[in-house]
Design a protein around this motif. Sequence first.
Motif, mmCIF file in Angstrom:
data_model
loop_
_atom_site.group_PDB
_atom_site.id
_atom_site.type_symbol
_atom_site.label_atom_id
_atom_site.label_comp_id
_atom_site.label_asym_id
_atom_site.label_seq_id
_atom_site.Cartn_x
_atom_site.Cartn_y
_atom_site.Cartn_z
ATOM 1 N N THR A 4 35.850 28.850 37.778
ATOM 2 C CA THR A 4 37.058 28.926 38.932
ATOM 3 C C THR A 4 37.602 27.594 39.298
ATOM 4 N N HIS A 29 42.348 29.908 43.412
ATOM 5 C CA HIS A 29 42.254 31.234 44.088
ATOM 6 C C HIS A 29 43.696 31.502 44.577
ATOM 7 N N PRO A 64 46.720 33.688 46.527
ATOM 8 C CA PRO A 64 47.899 33.368 45.912
ATOM 9 C C PRO A 64 48.522 31.645 45.911
ATOM 10 N N ALA A 69 48.177 37.036 44.700
ATOM 11 C CA ALA A 69 46.964 37.118 45.838
ATOM 12 C C ALA A 69 45.696 37.891 45.000
ATOM 13 N N GLY A 70 44.591 37.532 45.312
ATOM 14 C CA GLY A 70 43.312 38.307 44.766
ATOM 15 C C GLY A 70 43.098 37.771 43.147
ATOM 16 N N GLY A 71 44.024 36.870 42.828
ATOM 17 C CA GLY A 71 43.995 36.430 41.185
ATOM 18 C C GLY A 71 42.960 35.109 41.619
ATOM 19 N N GLU A 86 34.196 42.351 36.896
ATOM 20 C CA GLU A 86 35.161 42.733 38.026
ATOM 21 C C GLU A 86 36.067 41.519 38.341
ATOM 22 N N SER A 87 37.284 41.958 38.389
ATOM 23 C CA SER A 87 38.428 40.883 38.950
ATOM 24 C C SER A 87 38.245 40.321 40.247
ATOM 25 N N GLY A 88 39.010 39.247 40.448
ATOM 26 C CA GLY A 88 39.004 38.917 41.844
ATOM 27 C C GLY A 88 39.564 39.648 42.894
ATOM 28 N N ASP A 89 40.306 40.865 42.368
ATOM 29 C CA ASP A 89 41.344 41.569 43.505
ATOM 30 C C ASP A 89 40.339 43.048 43.408
ATOM 31 N N GLY A 90 39.060 43.147 42.625
ATOM 32 C CA GLY A 90 38.246 44.340 42.872
ATOM 33 C C GLY A 90 38.586 45.170 41.773
ATOM 34 N N VAL A 91 39.136 45.102 40.570
ATOM 35 C CA VAL A 91 39.085 45.738 39.414
ATOM 36 C C VAL A 91 38.023 45.892 38.651
#
Length: 193
Positions: A19, A22, A24, A35-37, A169-174
Amino acid sequence: TWDLTAFWNQLHNGIANVTIGHGPGSFPDAGFVPAGGLLIRRQNVGDINAPGLEGDVRYVMDGLTLRAGFDMLDQRVHGGTAAPQLTGKRPAQAPRTTITGGFDAPLGNGWELSADAHYESARYTDDQNTLRLAPAVTVAAKLSWAVSDGVVLYVSGDNIFNARVATTESGDGVVSYEAPRILCAGVSFKTSP
């Protein structure tokens, strides 16, 4: 029969997803990250040490075979100058403990039942060890019938209790998951040489 092994593996100049930003925000190499990416790049991460212990046991009695095995590891990244922010972190997708167990049971008249259970402890989906994947247990089974020499009919199932096994899991919780329950039936043929 049983086997027990202690080991110390070391991977030099390992390559991993690292990583580097982060969202946005806008990044020179990637453009805008929402955001969240997360902005992730493949790069060297120094050394990965993996000391551990593994073992298995097998017991046969009147045609019934029981088996079990385990792996226990303490994998750690030593990022050095390549990735100092990862020093002390666990490599992504690396569980500390794996346990398996199963049996093969002849049922008579050409029938046989086999089953296996597989447990993996929690692991992380990211290099920063912030996105934790839950532990999981899956069970597979197979019932077969030897119709004649070389011809076997079978039904089998993977993940027969339909466990939800998270794979990432992605950074935005998927969260992404392994395949759900899979059932199949078939016939296998074996010819003599």
